[in-house]
Design an enzyme around this catalytic site. Structure first.
Site, PDB file in Angstrom:
ATOM      1  N   LYS A  10      -1.287  80.292  24.204  1.00  0.00           N
ATOM      2  CA  LYS A  10       0.048  79.726  23.984  1.00  0.00           C
ATOM      3  C   LYS A  10       0.422  78.892  25.207  1.00  0.00           C
ATOM      4  O   LYS A  10       0.687  79.421  26.273  1.00  0.00           O
ATOM      5  CB  LYS A  10       1.112  80.818  23.773  1.00  0.00           C
ATOM      6  CG  LYS A  10       2.398  80.171  23.228  1.00  0.00           C
ATOM      7  CD  LYS A  10       3.652  80.917  23.557  1.00  0.00           C
ATOM      8  CE  LYS A  10       4.166  80.692  24.932  1.00  0.00           C
ATOM      9  NZ  LYS A  10       4.631  79.323  25.242  1.00  0.00           N
ATOM     10  N   GLU A  51      -0.584  85.683  37.097  1.00  0.00           N
ATOM     11  CA  GLU A  51      -0.656  84.673  38.165  1.00  0.00           C
ATOM     12  C   GLU A  51       0.734  84.080  38.281  1.00  0.00           C
ATOM     13  O   GLU A  51       1.152  83.286  37.450  1.00  0.00           O
ATOM     14  CB  GLU A  51      -1.664  83.576  37.783  1.00  0.00           C
ATOM     15  CG  GLU A  51      -3.109  83.985  37.900  1.00  0.00           C
ATOM     16  CD  GLU A  51      -3.564  84.137  39.342  1.00  0.00           C
ATOM     17  OE1 GLU A  51      -2.949  83.546  40.236  1.00  0.00           O
ATOM     18  OE2 GLU A  51      -4.536  84.880  39.570  1.00  0.00           O
ATOM     19  N   CYS A 106       2.300  76.524  42.119  1.00  0.00           N
ATOM     20  CA  CYS A 106       2.435  77.864  42.702  1.00  0.00           C
ATOM     21  C   CYS A 106       1.883  77.906  44.117  1.00  0.00           C
ATOM     22  O   CYS A 106       2.341  78.663  44.950  1.00  0.00           O
ATOM     23  CB  CYS A 106       1.683  78.862  41.838  1.00  0.00           C
ATOM     24  SG  CYS A 106      -0.043  78.390  41.573  1.00  0.00           S
ATOM     25  N   GLU A 125      11.309  80.586  45.428  1.00  0.00           N
ATOM     26  CA  GLU A 125      10.432  79.499  45.001  1.00  0.00           C
ATOM     27  C   GLU A 125      11.255  78.362  44.393  1.00  0.00           C
ATOM     28  O   GLU A 125      12.046  78.585  43.476  1.00  0.00           O
ATOM     29  CB  GLU A 125       9.433  80.015  43.947  1.00  0.00           C
ATOM     30  CG  GLU A 125       8.406  78.974  43.564  1.00  0.00           C
ATOM     31  CD  GLU A 125       7.458  79.442  42.467  1.00  0.00           C
ATOM     32  OE1 GLU A 125       7.916  80.095  41.508  1.00  0.00           O
ATOM     33  OE2 GLU A 125       6.249  79.140  42.568  1.00  0.00           O
TER      34      GLU A 125
HETATM   35  P1  NAD Z   1       7.710  80.429  32.873  1.00  0.00           P
HETATM   36  O1  NAD Z   1       7.517  81.814  33.345  1.00  0.00           O
HETATM   37  O2  NAD Z   1       9.065  79.975  32.561  1.00  0.00           O
HETATM   38  O3  NAD Z   1       6.844  80.179  31.537  1.00  0.00           O
HETATM   39  C1  NAD Z   1       5.459  80.410  31.525  1.00  0.00           C
HETATM   40  C2  NAD Z   1       5.009  80.643  30.094  1.00  0.00           C
HETATM   41  O4  NAD Z   1       5.599  81.845  29.624  1.00  0.00           O
HETATM   42  C3  NAD Z   1       5.416  79.553  29.110  1.00  0.00           C
HETATM   43  O5  NAD Z   1       4.352  79.336  28.221  1.00  0.00           O
HETATM   44  C4  NAD Z   1       6.611  80.177  28.400  1.00  0.00           C
HETATM   45  O6  NAD Z   1       6.835  79.659  27.109  1.00  0.00           O
HETATM   46  C5  NAD Z   1       6.167  81.618  28.330  1.00  0.00           C
HETATM   47  N1  NAD Z   1       7.255  82.584  28.128  1.00  0.00           N
HETATM   48  C6  NAD Z   1       8.545  82.467  28.486  1.00  0.00           C
HETATM   49  N2  NAD Z   1       9.229  83.583  28.123  1.00  0.00           N
HETATM   50  C7  NAD Z   1       8.331  84.404  27.524  1.00  0.00           C
HETATM   51  C8  NAD Z   1       8.420  85.689  26.937  1.00  0.00           C
HETATM   52  N3  NAD Z   1       9.575  86.363  26.873  1.00  0.00           N
HETATM   53  N4  NAD Z   1       7.305  86.243  26.423  1.00  0.00           N
HETATM   54  C9  NAD Z   1       6.125  85.595  26.480  1.00  0.00           C
HETATM   55  N5  NAD Z   1       5.983  84.358  27.018  1.00  0.00           N
HETATM   56  C10 NAD Z   1       7.075  83.774  27.537  1.00  0.00           C
HETATM   57  O7  NAD Z   1       7.020  79.497  33.965  1.00  0.00           O
HETATM   58  P2  NAD Z   1       6.942  77.908  34.033  1.00  0.00           P
HETATM   59  O8  NAD Z   1       8.288  77.378  34.337  1.00  0.00           O
HETATM   60  O9  NAD Z   1       6.204  77.366  32.861  1.00  0.00           O
HETATM   61  O10 NAD Z   1       5.980  77.727  35.280  1.00  0.00           O
HETATM   62  C11 NAD Z   1       6.411  77.833  36.593  1.00  0.00           C
HETATM   63  C12 NAD Z   1       6.044  79.148  37.220  1.00  0.00           C
HETATM   64  O11 NAD Z   1       4.650  79.415  37.033  1.00  0.00           O
HETATM   65  C13 NAD Z   1       6.258  79.154  38.713  1.00  0.00           C
HETATM   66  O12 NAD Z   1       6.824  80.365  39.123  1.00  0.00           O
HETATM   67  C14 NAD Z   1       4.850  79.012  39.269  1.00  0.00           C
HETATM   68  O13 NAD Z   1       4.693  79.478  40.583  1.00  0.00           O
HETATM   69  C15 NAD Z   1       4.050  79.777  38.281  1.00  0.00           C
HETATM   70  N6  NAD Z   1       2.646  79.384  38.309  1.00  0.00           N
HETATM   71  C16 NAD Z   1       1.733  80.233  38.869  1.00  0.00           C
HETATM   72  C17 NAD Z   1       0.391  79.857  38.957  1.00  0.00           C
HETATM   73  C18 NAD Z   1      -0.640  80.759  39.603  1.00  0.00           C
HETATM   74  O14 NAD Z   1      -1.841  80.520  39.423  1.00  0.00           O
HETATM   75  N7  NAD Z   1      -0.240  81.757  40.368  1.00  0.00           N
HETATM   76  C19 NAD Z   1      -0.010  78.622  38.458  1.00  0.00           C
HETATM   77  C20 NAD Z   1       0.963  77.796  37.888  1.00  0.00           C
HETATM   78  C21 NAD Z   1       2.280  78.178  37.813  1.00  0.00           C
END
Ligand code: NAD
Length: 510
Positions: free
Chosen positions: A186, A261, A297, A397
């Site tokens: 997803k 992650e 990230c 962050e």
């Molecule tokens: P987010 O947590 O808002 O969303 C991530 C994913 O989770 C999306 O696909 C979203 O639709 C889904 N999601 C949201 N609510 C959900 C729920 N209740 N149940 C299941 N899935 C759900 O994050 P974002 O804004 O897309 O990305 C930014 C964040 O991701 C930052 O905190 C960043 O640091 C982190 N990130 C981490 C890494 C890593 O490798 N550590 C890499 C990239 C991004």
């Protein structure tokens, strides 16, 4: 000939029908719902994509379950053949895939071409790494044979973040797939286009049902997290959603293995003896300004600079950052594009405003860069100086093009600041003194530390965070083992039983 910036949009997105991949077929959402996808460079509507529902997740998991035994039985070589086919298809469509990411995410096209090339190296790299997987033979009892092997989990659910759409969709499922699992992916709702196009390539390269792609938001993700047949979940995203996923996984009533992650608030430590030019360039590269507007990230969003070189560092950093050209992401002139959405831009801008109110100085940036479309989601690359560890911008962050510089004098105090946040993803140390560099790397509480380098990932090296930055390690052999369940096998050999008896009598005669 005039080329307008709209040309790539018309060429790669215009009139196109993006669909979900379920059971080897490209499908609309079961209830016909769609969601809108905007162009962050202009704010215009780009396309609509199917809005996958819990029903679509159900179908995708069923398809993945049905395909899994044959996929596992194919063996490593058979699965590697599919990887090779996928690699060729990605290579043939490299420009299109990179353009879709630039158009959809706002990341600059030059960086997205690199993302696709990096993805290709992962597609080619994982089968080789998997070939090195091995079990153990354990001398648990005399004469008996005791060994370990493993089995895949079955169906793996993968939820990804918006910042590297293609790379995450193309590479993150690979270790689970090569070890014999099937997948439901997803992607993030803001950036689904390249993942849905990738679905067409997966459909050509893999047997039906092995990879399924369902777009959608929280409700769709939740259906995957709580599905009773999905025992292994892998999530890339924010800390709050990561915590929610752990909770919801438990509430499904099934015991699940969840790897996370999550975010970073990463420290770059600059010692007074540093090569200033290299460190300033390292700061810019490490901030990922020119890759994804700092929305990474791993970005070194806190730069801890020794007092002796602080002013010179800030001045050189400011000059370098002012030279970053901000433009529509699919323009060849763009070093940096817009943020992913209007809401995210306003969130990031809020951090800058509150930092200024708390006493930080905005040395450059902080607002919309000149020459960019008013309706696009642009924010100039921003340097904040005079930041202190207690400020919000030094603790939380930001996930945008905002870097904070903090001054230090005392080494122990610097370490306390570097380690004094709740996240521990990456860090870097910049000095000519290698003893000091190694010692500092040891003392920094982070999962991935660079010395005189930043930002690069080396395939095969475990990537992941300490503290609230997550659980598990990716991009490495450790990740392969995280997608299989170990199994111990004990063989009681007849000859072994005799040997065991002899061993006992020898001991008794002593
Ligand atoms: P987010 O947590 O808002 O969303 C991530 C994913 O989770 C999306 O696909 C979203 O639709 C889904 N999601 C949201 N609510 C959900 C729920 N209740 N149940 C299941 N899935 C759900 O994050 P974002 O804004 O897309 O990305 C930014 C964040 O991701 C930052 O905190 C960043 O640091 C982190 N990130 C981490 C890494 C890593 O490798 N550590 C890499 C990239 C991004």
């Amino acid at each position: 000939m005039t080329t307008t910036i709209q040309d790539p949009v018309a060429r790669y997105v215009g009139g196109r029908d993006f669909r979900l991949l379920i059971g080897g077929e490209m499908r609309t959402a079961s209830d016909g719902r769609v969601s809108e996808v905007l162009d962050p460079s202009t704010g215009d509507l780009l396309s609509t994509v199917p809005q996958g529902s819990p029903r679509d997740i159900e179908r995708a998991v069923e398809a993945a379950r049905a395909a899994q035994p044959a996929w596992a039985a194919l063996g490593l070589e058979g699965r590697a053949d599919c990887f090779a086919r996928l690699g060729r298809l990605i290579e043939d469509n490299l420009e299109e895939l990179a353009m879709l990411d630039a158009i959809d995410s706002g990341n600059p096209i030059r960086a997205m071409r690199l993302d696709v090339r990096i993805s290709l190296s992962y597609v080619r790299g994982w089968p080789g790494l998997a070939q090195g997987m091995h079990g153990q033979v354990i001398p648990a009892s005399p004469g008996g044979l005791h060994y370990t092997t493993w089995q895949p989990y079955g169906v793996v659910g993968r939820i990804t973040a918006f910042n590297h759409p293609f790379m995450f969709a193309a590479t993150r499922p690979l270790p689970a797939l090569i070890t014999g699992n099937t997948m439901v992916i997803k992607p993030a709702p803001q950036t689904p286009l390249s993942t849905l196009r990738l679905g067409e390539l997966f459909a050509d390269a893999f047997p039906p049902g092995v990879v399924n792609i369902v777009t959608g938001g929280a409700e769709t993700g939740d259906a995957l997290v709580t599905h009773r047949q999905v025992k292994r979940l892998a999530f890339t995203g924010s800390v709050p959603v990561g915590l929610l996923i752990q909770r919801r996984a438990a509430e499904s009533g099934r015991v699940k293995n969840v790897s996370l992650e999550l975010g970073g608030k990463n420290a770059m430590v600059v010692m007074p003896d540093v090569d200033l030019e290299a460190a300033v360039e390292g700061a810019v590269q490490g901030m990922n300004f020119e890759v994804c507007q700092g929305q990474s990230c791993g970005s070194n969003s806190r730069i801890l600079v020794h007092s002796r070189i602080h002013d010179e560092f800030v001045s050189r950093l400011t000059e370098r950052v002012r030279g970053i050209r901000v433009a529509a992401a699919y323009s060849e002139e763009a070093d940096m594009g817009p943020l992913v959405s209007a809401a995210h831009r306003s969130r990031v801008h809020g951090f800058v405003e509150r930092a200024a109110a708390e006493g930080a100085s905005v040395v450059t940036g902080g607002d919309r860069p000149s020459g960019t479309a008013d309706a696009g989601f642009f924010l100039a690359p921003t340097v904040l100086a005079g930041v202190t560890p207690d400020m919000e911008v030094a603790r939380d962050e930001v996930f945008g093009p905002v870097v904070s510089v903090l001054r230090w004098d005392d080494y122990d105090e610097m370490l306390r600041i570097a380690n004094g946040v709740e996240l521990g993803l990456t860090a870097s140390v910049w000095t000519r003194d290698l003893d000091l560099a190694h010692r500092t790397a040891e003392l920094l509480d982070a999962g991935y530390v660079w010395i005189n380098d930043s930002n690069r990932h080396y395939f095969g090296t475990p990537f992941g965070g300490t503290k609230d930055s997550g659980t598990g390690r990716e991009e490495s052999v450790e990740e392969l083992y995280s997608y299989v369940e170990q199994k111990a096998v004990h063989v009681r050999l007849a000859a072994g039983a005799e040997m065991a008896a002899r061993t006992v009598s020898l001991t008794e005669n002593r």
